[in-house]
Design a protein around this motif. Structure first.
Motif, mmCIF file in Angstrom:
data_model
loop_
_atom_site.group_PDB
_atom_site.id
_atom_site.type_symbol
_atom_site.label_atom_id
_atom_site.label_comp_id
_atom_site.label_asym_id
_atom_site.label_seq_id
_atom_site.Cartn_x
_atom_site.Cartn_y
_atom_site.Cartn_z
ATOM 1 N N LEU A 1 16.345 -1.353 5.028
ATOM 2 C CA LEU A 1 16.033 -1.382 6.457
ATOM 3 C C LEU A 1 14.548 -1.686 6.606
ATOM 4 O O LEU A 1 13.710 -1.009 6.005
ATOM 5 C CB LEU A 1 16.336 -0.049 7.137
ATOM 6 N N VAL A 2 14.223 -2.701 7.376
ATOM 7 C CA VAL A 2 12.827 -3.035 7.664
ATOM 8 C C VAL A 2 12.588 -2.727 9.140
ATOM 9 O O VAL A 2 13.295 -3.229 10.014
ATOM 10 C CB VAL A 2 12.516 -4.508 7.368
ATOM 11 N N HIS A 3 11.595 -1.871 9.385
ATOM 12 C CA HIS A 3 11.342 -1.449 10.763
ATOM 13 C C HIS A 3 9.868 -1.590 11.100
ATOM 14 O O HIS A 3 8.987 -1.223 10.320
ATOM 15 C CB HIS A 3 11.772 0.012 10.959
ATOM 16 N N ASP A 4 9.592 -2.116 12.300
ATOM 17 C CA ASP A 4 8.220 -2.280 12.767
ATOM 18 C C ASP A 4 7.535 -0.924 12.910
ATOM 19 O O ASP A 4 8.097 0.005 13.500
ATOM 20 C CB ASP A 4 8.189 -2.983 14.125
ATOM 21 N N SER A 5 6.314 -0.833 12.427
ATOM 22 C CA SER A 5 5.562 0.426 12.540
ATOM 23 C C SER A 5 5.288 0.780 13.998
ATOM 24 O O SER A 5 5.077 1.950 14.333
ATOM 25 C CB SER A 5 4.242 0.324 11.783
ATOM 26 N N ALA A 6 5.274 -0.225 14.882
ATOM 27 C CA ALA A 6 4.938 -0.006 16.296
ATOM 28 C C ALA A 6 6.174 0.066 17.185
ATOM 29 O O ALA A 6 6.109 -0.261 18.365
ATOM 30 C CB ALA A 6 3.996 -1.100 16.784
ATOM 31 N N ARG A 7 7.303 0.495 16.625
ATOM 32 C CA ARG A 7 8.506 0.761 17.431
ATOM 33 C C ARG A 7 8.859 2.247 17.306
ATOM 34 O O ARG A 7 9.815 2.620 16.619
ATOM 35 C CB ARG A 7 9.683 -0.099 16.973
ATOM 36 N N PRO A 8 8.107 3.110 17.985
ATOM 37 C CA PRO A 8 8.309 4.552 17.823
ATOM 38 C C PRO A 8 9.464 5.126 18.644
ATOM 39 O O PRO A 8 9.817 6.299 18.473
ATOM 40 C CB PRO A 8 6.983 5.136 18.305
ATOM 41 N N CYS A 9 10.047 4.324 19.522
ATOM 42 C CA CYS A 9 11.073 4.846 20.433
ATOM 43 C C CYS A 9 12.499 4.570 19.960
ATOM 44 O O CYS A 9 13.457 4.842 20.694
ATOM 45 C CB CYS A 9 10.887 4.267 21.832
ATOM 46 N N VAL A 10 12.664 4.042 18.767
ATOM 47 C CA VAL A 10 14.011 3.767 18.270
ATOM 48 C C VAL A 10 14.781 5.086 18.161
ATOM 49 O O VAL A 10 14.223 6.130 17.821
ATOM 50 C CB VAL A 10 13.943 3.042 16.901
ATOM 51 N N LYS A 11 16.061 5.029 18.473
ATOM 52 C CA LYS A 11 16.899 6.225 18.456
ATOM 53 C C LYS A 11 17.636 6.343 17.121
ATOM 54 O O LYS A 11 18.173 5.365 16.604
ATOM 55 C CB LYS A 11 17.926 6.165 19.591
ATOM 56 N N THR A 12 17.660 7.562 16.581
ATOM 57 C CA THR A 12 18.388 7.780 15.328
ATOM 58 C C THR A 12 19.852 7.400 15.470
ATOM 59 O O THR A 12 20.454 6.862 14.542
ATOM 60 C CB THR A 12 18.271 9.238 14.866
#
Length: 248
Positions: free
Chosen positions: A115-126
Protein backbone atom coordinates in the motif's frame (compact mmCIF):
# COMPACT_ATOMS: atom_id res chain seq x y z
CA UNK A 1 -0.12 -19.16 3.14
CA UNK A 2 -1.77 -15.73 3.57
CA UNK A 3 -0.36 -12.69 1.84
CA UNK A 4 1.19 -9.95 3.96
CA UNK A 5 0.51 -6.22 3.65
CA UNK A 6 3.27 -3.61 3.74
CA UNK A 7 2.99 0.18 3.70
CA UNK A 8 5.13 2.76 1.91
CA UNK A 9 4.89 6.45 2.81
CA UNK A 10 6.64 8.88 0.41
CA UNK A 11 7.37 11.82 2.73
CA UNK A 12 10.38 13.60 1.25
CA UNK A 13 8.52 16.47 -0.42
CA UNK A 14 8.78 20.11 0.60
CA UNK A 15 5.23 21.17 -0.26
CA UNK A 16 6.07 24.44 -1.97
CA UNK A 17 2.43 25.38 -2.54
CA UNK A 18 1.99 25.60 1.24
CA UNK A 19 4.90 28.03 1.53
CA UNK A 20 3.22 31.32 0.68
CA UNK A 21 1.63 33.95 2.88
CA UNK A 22 -2.12 33.65 3.09
CA UNK A 23 -4.78 35.24 5.30
CA UNK A 24 -2.14 36.90 7.45
CA UNK A 25 -0.55 33.58 8.44
CA UNK A 26 3.13 32.90 8.02
CA UNK A 27 3.32 29.83 5.80
CA UNK A 28 7.02 30.40 5.20
CA UNK A 29 8.17 28.58 8.30
CA UNK A 30 10.30 26.36 6.07
CA UNK A 31 8.62 23.31 7.55
CA UNK A 32 7.65 20.64 5.00
CA UNK A 33 3.87 20.40 4.93
CA UNK A 34 3.80 16.87 6.35
CA UNK A 35 5.22 18.28 9.60
CA UNK A 36 2.71 21.08 10.03
CA UNK A 37 0.55 20.66 13.14
CA UNK A 38 -3.14 19.83 13.06
CA UNK A 39 -5.61 21.03 15.70
CA UNK A 40 -5.23 17.69 17.51
CA UNK A 41 -1.52 18.58 18.00
CA UNK A 42 -0.33 15.78 15.75
CA UNK A 43 1.62 16.57 12.63
CA UNK A 44 -0.05 15.74 9.33
CA UNK A 45 2.38 12.84 8.90
CA UNK A 46 1.80 11.46 12.40
CA UNK A 47 -1.98 11.58 11.97
CA UNK A 48 -1.57 9.72 8.68
CA UNK A 49 0.64 7.07 10.27
CA UNK A 50 -1.63 6.76 13.31
CA UNK A 51 -4.53 5.79 11.05
CA UNK A 52 -2.64 3.43 8.75
CA UNK A 53 -0.64 1.63 11.41
CA UNK A 54 -3.73 0.95 13.51
CA UNK A 55 -4.76 -1.59 10.85
CA UNK A 56 -3.72 -5.03 12.08
CA UNK A 57 -3.19 -6.44 8.58
CA UNK A 58 -0.32 -4.02 7.88
CA UNK A 59 2.79 -5.95 8.90
CA UNK A 60 5.37 -3.20 8.49
CA UNK A 61 6.16 0.08 6.82
CA UNK A 62 8.94 1.96 5.06
CA UNK A 63 9.03 5.74 4.93
CA UNK A 64 10.98 7.82 2.40
CA UNK A 65 12.27 11.09 3.85
CA UNK A 66 14.49 13.87 2.56
CA UNK A 67 18.23 13.57 3.14
CA UNK A 68 18.18 16.74 5.26
CA UNK A 69 15.09 15.70 7.25
CA UNK A 70 15.65 16.08 11.00
CA UNK A 71 11.99 16.14 12.02
CA UNK A 72 10.96 12.52 11.57
CA UNK A 73 13.45 11.57 14.30
CA UNK A 74 11.18 13.47 16.73
CA UNK A 75 8.07 11.52 15.70
CA UNK A 76 6.77 8.77 17.98
CA UNK A 77 6.43 6.68 14.82
CA UNK A 78 10.20 6.75 14.35
CA UNK A 79 10.30 4.08 17.07
CA UNK A 80 7.14 2.26 16.06
CA UNK A 81 7.46 -1.55 16.05
CA UNK A 82 6.11 -1.68 12.48
CA UNK A 83 8.85 0.59 11.12
CA UNK A 84 11.09 -1.60 8.98
CA UNK A 85 13.47 1.12 7.80
CA UNK A 86 13.69 4.65 6.45
CA UNK A 87 15.04 5.47 2.99
CA UNK A 88 16.17 8.68 1.33
CA UNK A 89 13.53 10.00 -1.02
CA UNK A 90 14.27 10.70 -4.66
CA UNK A 91 13.74 13.70 -6.90
CA UNK A 92 10.24 12.53 -7.88
CA UNK A 93 7.60 10.59 -5.96
CA UNK A 94 8.26 7.50 -8.07
CA UNK A 95 11.94 7.55 -7.09
CA UNK A 96 11.00 7.58 -3.41
CA UNK A 97 8.64 4.65 -3.89
CA UNK A 98 11.26 2.69 -5.84
CA UNK A 99 13.83 3.26 -3.07
CA UNK A 100 11.32 1.92 -0.55
CA UNK A 101 10.42 -1.06 -2.73
CA UNK A 102 14.08 -2.01 -2.99
CA UNK A 103 14.25 -2.20 0.80
CA UNK A 104 11.11 -4.33 0.91
CA UNK A 105 12.87 -6.99 -1.19
CA UNK A 106 14.25 -8.15 2.17
CA UNK A 107 10.74 -8.61 3.60
CA UNK A 108 8.02 -9.01 0.97
CA UNK A 109 7.23 -11.89 -1.38
CA UNK A 110 6.10 -11.23 -4.95
CA UNK A 111 2.42 -11.83 -4.16
CA UNK A 112 2.39 -9.73 -0.99
CA UNK A 113 0.51 -6.45 -1.07
CA UNK A 114 2.10 -3.00 -1.01
CA UNK A 115 0.00 0.00 0.00
CA UNK A 116 1.42 3.38 -1.00
CA UNK A 117 -0.17 6.32 0.78
CA UNK A 118 0.48 10.06 0.55
CA UNK A 119 1.96 11.49 3.75
CA UNK A 120 -0.38 14.50 3.36
CA UNK A 121 -3.65 12.53 3.36
CA UNK A 122 -4.40 12.42 7.10
CA UNK A 123 -8.18 12.08 6.77
CA UNK A 124 -8.30 8.64 5.17
CA UNK A 125 -10.68 6.30 6.98
CA UNK A 126 -9.55 2.92 8.28
CA UNK A 127 -12.85 1.43 7.14
CA UNK A 128 -12.15 2.45 3.53
CA UNK A 129 -8.61 1.07 3.63
CA UNK A 130 -9.93 -2.25 4.94
CA UNK A 131 -12.59 -2.20 2.21
CA UNK A 132 -9.82 -1.68 -0.36
CA UNK A 133 -8.02 -4.72 1.04
CA UNK A 134 -11.16 -6.83 0.97
CA UNK A 135 -12.15 -5.79 -2.54
CA UNK A 136 -8.72 -6.56 -4.00
CA UNK A 137 -7.48 -9.55 -1.99
CA UNK A 138 -8.15 -12.03 -4.81
CA UNK A 139 -7.15 -9.72 -7.67
CA UNK A 140 -4.00 -10.51 -9.63
CA UNK A 141 -2.73 -6.92 -9.77
CA UNK A 142 -4.42 -4.42 -7.46
CA UNK A 143 -6.08 -1.02 -7.50
CA UNK A 144 -6.71 2.20 -5.63
CA UNK A 145 -9.16 4.35 -3.73
CA UNK A 146 -10.86 6.95 -5.91
CA UNK A 147 -13.92 9.18 -6.17
CA UNK A 148 -16.15 9.91 -9.14
CA UNK A 149 -15.67 13.36 -10.67
CA UNK A 150 -18.82 15.42 -10.05
CA UNK A 151 -17.78 18.85 -11.31
CA UNK A 152 -17.98 19.93 -14.94
CA UNK A 153 -14.47 19.65 -16.40
CA UNK A 154 -13.20 22.16 -18.97
CA UNK A 155 -10.16 21.75 -21.19
CA UNK A 156 -8.54 25.11 -21.83
CA UNK A 157 -5.64 26.82 -23.55
CA UNK A 158 -4.35 30.03 -21.93
CA UNK A 159 -7.53 30.30 -19.82
CA UNK A 160 -9.75 29.99 -22.89
CA UNK A 161 -12.08 26.98 -22.93
CA UNK A 162 -11.49 24.54 -25.78
CA UNK A 163 -14.04 21.92 -24.85
CA UNK A 164 -16.03 20.32 -22.05
CA UNK A 165 -14.81 16.87 -21.01
CA UNK A 166 -17.34 14.09 -20.54
CA UNK A 167 -17.11 13.37 -16.80
CA UNK A 168 -19.22 10.20 -16.79
CA UNK A 169 -16.16 7.96 -16.82
CA UNK A 170 -13.77 10.22 -14.91
CA UNK A 171 -12.42 9.36 -11.46
CA UNK A 172 -10.15 11.30 -9.11
CA UNK A 173 -7.33 9.06 -7.89
CA UNK A 174 -6.59 8.93 -4.17
CA UNK A 175 -4.38 6.80 -1.96
CA UNK A 176 -3.72 4.22 -0.67
CA UNK A 177 -2.93 2.55 -3.97
CA UNK A 178 -2.38 -1.16 -3.45
CA UNK A 179 -0.56 -3.61 -5.72
CA UNK A 180 1.25 -6.92 -5.60
CA UNK A 181 4.88 -6.36 -4.67
CA UNK A 182 6.46 -8.12 -7.65
CA UNK A 183 4.19 -6.42 -10.17
CA UNK A 184 4.64 -2.95 -8.68
CA UNK A 185 8.42 -3.28 -8.63
CA UNK A 186 8.41 -4.46 -12.26
CA UNK A 187 6.08 -1.59 -13.26
CA UNK A 188 8.36 1.08 -11.80
CA UNK A 189 11.53 -0.51 -13.17
CA UNK A 190 9.89 -0.59 -16.62
CA UNK A 191 8.84 3.06 -16.33
CA UNK A 192 12.38 4.07 -15.37
CA UNK A 193 13.85 2.09 -18.28
CA UNK A 194 11.38 3.71 -20.70
CA UNK A 195 11.98 7.21 -19.36
CA UNK A 196 8.42 7.61 -18.07
CA UNK A 197 7.80 9.81 -15.01
CA UNK A 198 4.71 8.34 -13.37
CA UNK A 199 2.80 10.50 -10.91
CA UNK A 200 1.31 7.56 -9.01
CA UNK A 201 1.46 3.78 -8.80
CA UNK A 202 -1.58 3.30 -11.03
CA UNK A 203 0.20 5.18 -13.82
CA UNK A 204 3.14 2.77 -13.63
CA UNK A 205 0.73 -0.17 -13.74
CA UNK A 206 -1.02 1.36 -16.78
CA UNK A 207 2.32 1.73 -18.56
CA UNK A 208 2.94 -1.97 -17.94
CA UNK A 209 -0.38 -2.71 -19.66
CA UNK A 210 -2.15 -4.09 -16.59
CA UNK A 211 -5.53 -3.17 -15.14
CA UNK A 212 -6.28 -1.39 -11.87
CA UNK A 213 -9.51 -1.70 -9.92
CA UNK A 214 -11.12 1.51 -8.67
CA UNK A 215 -12.59 1.24 -5.17
CA UNK A 216 -14.95 4.05 -4.24
CA UNK A 217 -13.81 6.27 -1.39
CA UNK A 218 -14.95 9.40 0.45
CA UNK A 219 -14.31 12.89 -0.85
CA UNK A 220 -12.99 13.69 2.62
CA UNK A 221 -9.80 11.76 1.82
CA UNK A 222 -8.17 15.00 0.74
CA UNK A 223 -4.52 15.64 0.03
CA UNK A 224 -3.31 18.73 1.87
CA UNK A 225 -1.75 20.88 -0.81
CA UNK A 226 -2.75 24.49 -0.13
CA UNK A 227 -3.09 26.38 3.19
CA UNK A 228 -6.90 26.24 3.08
CA UNK A 229 -6.75 22.43 2.92
CA UNK A 230 -5.38 22.39 6.47
CA UNK A 231 -8.57 23.93 7.84
CA UNK A 232 -10.66 21.44 5.88
CA UNK A 233 -8.60 18.52 7.22
CA UNK A 234 -9.09 19.78 10.78
CA UNK A 235 -12.84 19.93 10.14
CA UNK A 236 -12.98 16.33 8.90
CA UNK A 237 -10.81 15.01 11.72
CA UNK A 238 -12.91 16.80 14.35
CA UNK A 239 -16.05 15.34 12.80
CA UNK A 240 -14.55 11.83 12.90
CA UNK A 241 -13.65 12.32 16.56
CA UNK A 242 -17.23 13.32 17.41
CA UNK A 243 -18.59 10.38 15.43
CA UNK A 244 -16.55 7.83 17.36
CA UNK A 245 -16.65 9.67 20.68
CA UNK A 246 -20.19 11.14 20.79
CA UNK A 247 -19.83 12.41 24.37
CA UNK A 248 -17.00 14.76 23.41
Amino acid sequence: MPNHYYLIIPASGVGTRMHSEKDGLDWQAKIPKQYLKLDNRLTILDQTLKTLLSIDQIKGYVIAIAKEDRLFAKSTFNNHPKLLTTVIGGKERMNSVINALKELINFAKNDDWILVHDSARPCVKTSEIINLMNQLKYHATGGLLATKVVDTIKQANNNIVNTTIDRSNLWQAQTPQMYRFGILLKAFNTAIKDGINTTDEASAIEHLGLESILVKSSRSNIKITNPEDLALANFYLTRYQKTFNPRH
